[in-house]
Motif scaffolding. Structure first.
Motif, PDB file in Angstrom:
ATOM      1  N   ILE A  29       0.844  -1.196   0.000  1.00  0.00           N
ATOM      2  CA  ILE A  29       0.000   0.000   0.000  1.00  0.00           C
ATOM      3  C   ILE A  29       0.879   1.246   0.000  1.00  0.00           C
ATOM      4  O   ILE A  29       1.850   1.339   0.756  1.00  0.00           O
ATOM      5  N   LEU A  30       0.504   2.206  -0.862  1.00  0.00           N
ATOM      6  CA  LEU A  30       1.252   3.452  -0.999  1.00  0.00           C
ATOM      7  C   LEU A  30       0.877   4.436   0.107  1.00  0.00           C
ATOM      8  O   LEU A  30      -0.306   4.702   0.333  1.00  0.00           O
ATOM      9  N   LEU A  31       1.892   4.982   0.780  1.00  0.00           N
ATOM     10  CA  LEU A  31       1.682   5.988   1.821  1.00  0.00           C
ATOM     11  C   LEU A  31       2.657   7.147   1.640  1.00  0.00           C
ATOM     12  O   LEU A  31       3.745   6.989   1.085  1.00  0.00           O
ATOM     13  N   LEU A  32       2.249   8.304   2.150  1.00  0.00           N
ATOM     14  CA  LEU A  32       3.069   9.511   2.184  1.00  0.00           C
ATOM     15  C   LEU A  32       3.406   9.844   3.633  1.00  0.00           C
ATOM     16  O   LEU A  32       2.552   9.739   4.509  1.00  0.00           O
ATOM     17  N   LYS A  33       4.626  10.286   3.851  1.00  0.00           N
ATOM     18  CA  LYS A  33       5.030  10.729   5.181  1.00  0.00           C
ATOM     19  C   LYS A  33       4.766  12.223   5.275  1.00  0.00           C
ATOM     20  O   LYS A  33       5.267  13.007   4.476  1.00  0.00           O
ATOM     21  N   HIS A  34       3.961  12.604   6.280  1.00  0.00           N
ATOM     22  CA  HIS A  34       3.634  14.004   6.550  1.00  0.00           C
ATOM     23  C   HIS A  34       4.380  14.421   7.812  1.00  0.00           C
ATOM     24  O   HIS A  34       4.112  13.904   8.895  1.00  0.00           O
ATOM     25  N   ASP A  35       5.319  15.342   7.668  1.00  0.00           N
ATOM     26  CA  ASP A  35       6.055  15.842   8.828  1.00  0.00           C
ATOM     27  C   ASP A  35       5.193  16.835   9.603  1.00  0.00           C
ATOM     28  O   ASP A  35       4.274  17.446   9.058  1.00  0.00           O
ATOM     29  N   GLN A  36       5.520  16.987  10.880  1.00  0.00           N
ATOM     30  CA  GLN A  36       4.858  17.950  11.774  1.00  0.00           C
ATOM     31  C   GLN A  36       3.384  17.630  12.012  1.00  0.00           C
ATOM     32  O   GLN A  36       2.594  18.513  12.324  1.00  0.00           O
ATOM     33  N   ILE A  37       3.006  16.381  11.841  1.00  0.00           N
ATOM     34  CA  ILE A  37       1.625  15.953  12.053  1.00  0.00           C
ATOM     35  C   ILE A  37       1.634  14.835  13.088  1.00  0.00           C
ATOM     36  O   ILE A  37       2.449  13.919  13.013  1.00  0.00           O
ATOM     37  N   GLY A  38       0.707  14.879  14.025  1.00  0.00           N
ATOM     38  CA  GLY A  38       0.544  13.805  14.995  1.00  0.00           C
ATOM     39  C   GLY A  38       1.513  13.872  16.157  1.00  0.00           C
ATOM     40  O   GLY A  38       2.478  14.638  16.154  1.00  0.00           O
ATOM     41  N   PRO A  39       1.242  13.033  17.170  1.00  0.00           N
ATOM     42  CA  PRO A  39       2.038  13.069  18.408  1.00  0.00           C
ATOM     43  C   PRO A  39       3.485  12.613  18.239  1.00  0.00           C
ATOM     44  O   PRO A  39       4.333  12.970  19.041  1.00  0.00           O
ATOM     45  N   ALA A  40       3.786  11.844  17.209  1.00  0.00           N
ATOM     46  CA  ALA A  40       5.166  11.393  16.985  1.00  0.00           C
ATOM     47  C   ALA A  40       5.962  12.400  16.151  1.00  0.00           C
ATOM     48  O   ALA A  40       7.151  12.218  15.947  1.00  0.00           O
ATOM     49  N   GLY A  41       5.292  13.445  15.652  1.00  0.00           N
ATOM     50  CA  GLY A  41       5.982  14.438  14.844  1.00  0.00           C
ATOM     51  C   GLY A  41       5.914  14.165  13.348  1.00  0.00           C
ATOM     52  O   GLY A  41       6.371  14.970  12.540  1.00  0.00           O
ATOM     53  N   TYR A  42       5.356  13.022  12.973  1.00  0.00           N
ATOM     54  CA  TYR A  42       5.132  12.686  11.568  1.00  0.00           C
ATOM     55  C   TYR A  42       4.031  11.636  11.500  1.00  0.00           C
ATOM     56  O   TYR A  42       3.720  10.968  12.485  1.00  0.00           O
ATOM     57  N   LEU A  43       3.448  11.492  10.308  1.00  0.00           N
ATOM     58  CA  LEU A  43       2.354  10.535  10.133  1.00  0.00           C
ATOM     59  C   LEU A  43       2.397   9.980   8.724  1.00  0.00           C
ATOM     60  O   LEU A  43       2.485  10.739   7.748  1.00  0.00           O
ATOM     61  N   TRP A  44       2.329   8.657   8.607  1.00  0.00           N
ATOM     62  CA  TRP A  44       2.195   7.994   7.312  1.00  0.00           C
ATOM     63  C   TRP A  44       0.711   7.909   6.988  1.00  0.00           C
ATOM     64  O   TRP A  44      -0.076   7.407   7.787  1.00  0.00           O
ATOM     65  N   SER A  45       0.334   8.404   5.810  1.00  0.00           N
ATOM     66  CA  SER A  45      -1.074   8.491   5.437  1.00  0.00           C
ATOM     67  C   SER A  45      -1.223   8.272   3.935  1.00  0.00           C
ATOM     68  O   SER A  45      -0.310   8.585   3.165  1.00  0.00           O
ATOM     69  N   ARG A 124       6.350   5.995  -0.333  1.00  0.00           N
ATOM     70  CA  ARG A 124       6.793   4.618  -0.576  1.00  0.00           C
ATOM     71  C   ARG A 124       5.657   3.630  -0.385  1.00  0.00           C
ATOM     72  O   ARG A 124       4.650   3.927   0.254  1.00  0.00           O
ATOM     73  N   PHE A 125       5.853   2.457  -0.954  1.00  0.00           N
ATOM     74  CA  PHE A 125       4.931   1.349  -0.757  1.00  0.00           C
ATOM     75  C   PHE A 125       5.357   0.564   0.474  1.00  0.00           C
ATOM     76  O   PHE A 125       6.550   0.367   0.711  1.00  0.00           O
ATOM     77  N   PHE A 126       4.370   0.115   1.253  1.00  0.00           N
ATOM     78  CA  PHE A 126       4.617  -0.682   2.451  1.00  0.00           C
ATOM     79  C   PHE A 126       4.043  -2.080   2.272  1.00  0.00           C
ATOM     80  O   PHE A 126       2.880  -2.229   1.881  1.00  0.00           O
ATOM     81  N   SER A 127       4.838  -3.077   2.603  1.00  0.00           N
ATOM     82  CA  SER A 127       4.369  -4.464   2.599  1.00  0.00           C
ATOM     83  C   SER A 127       3.442  -4.663   3.797  1.00  0.00           C
ATOM     84  O   SER A 127       3.468  -3.850   4.745  1.00  0.00           O
ATOM     85  N   PRO A 128       2.635  -5.730   3.806  1.00  0.00           N
ATOM     86  CA  PRO A 128       1.795  -5.989   4.980  1.00  0.00           C
ATOM     87  C   PRO A 128       2.600  -6.049   6.287  1.00  0.00           C
ATOM     88  O   PRO A 128       2.187  -5.484   7.295  1.00  0.00           O
TER      89      PRO A 128
END
Length: 163
Positions: A29-45, A124-128
């Protein structure tokens, strides 16, 4: 960079309707890393974005994919609605499957943000296995509702997440 505490943050203090596309290729599944979002400081979405007045959901999803990933996609099945509510954010997100028609995968940018405020930093694409091993605070909450995160395309109905 986008300042989460800045009063001109275009994503805060209003209900925002978004559309998200789940692109699955070779079980990844394709995801984008968004910096400065969420409690960890980044979010894959998943790729996607806000629906503008007068633009259809399908038009919006195709445009967002092109802007963020350099891919032209066909919009497939409507899957589920994810509602996210926090102190400053309220998003209603419509999730669809998408299929790649053309294009070479390339990190794009969010046209709603100035060049010096871009938050997209990786694609990037993520494997299960990789999806299931991402820390909980670093992945879009809809994946958490799926149980096994690679089963997100099996979700149906309304998911509400209050933070």
């Amino acid at each position: 960079m986008l300042d989460q505490n800045h009063t001109n943050n275009p994503f805060e203090n209003k209900v925002r309707v978004r559309v998200c596309g789940l692109l699955k290729e070779n079980e990844e599944i394709l995801l984008l890393k968004h910096d400065q979002i969420g409690p960890a400081g980044y979010l894959w979405s998943p790729p996607g974005g806000g629906v503008s007045f007068g633009a259809s959901v399908e038009e919006t999803l195709k445009q967002e994919f092109l802007e963020e990933t350099n891919l032209e996609v066909a919009v497939g099945d409507y899957l589920f609605t994810n509602e996210f509510i926090s102190e400053k954010h309220h998003a209603i997100e419509l999730f669809f499957t998408v299929e790649r028609i053309s294009g070479n995968l390339q990190l794009g940018k969010d046209p709603e943000l100035a060049d010096d405020e871009q938050i997209l930093s990786e694609i990037r694409f993520f494997s299960p296995e990789e999806l299931n091993n991402l820390p909980e605070l670093t992945i879009h909450n809809a994946f958490l509702a799926a149980g096994a995160r690679d089963k997100i395309t099996d979700l149906r109905g309304l998911i509400t997440f209050k933070h």
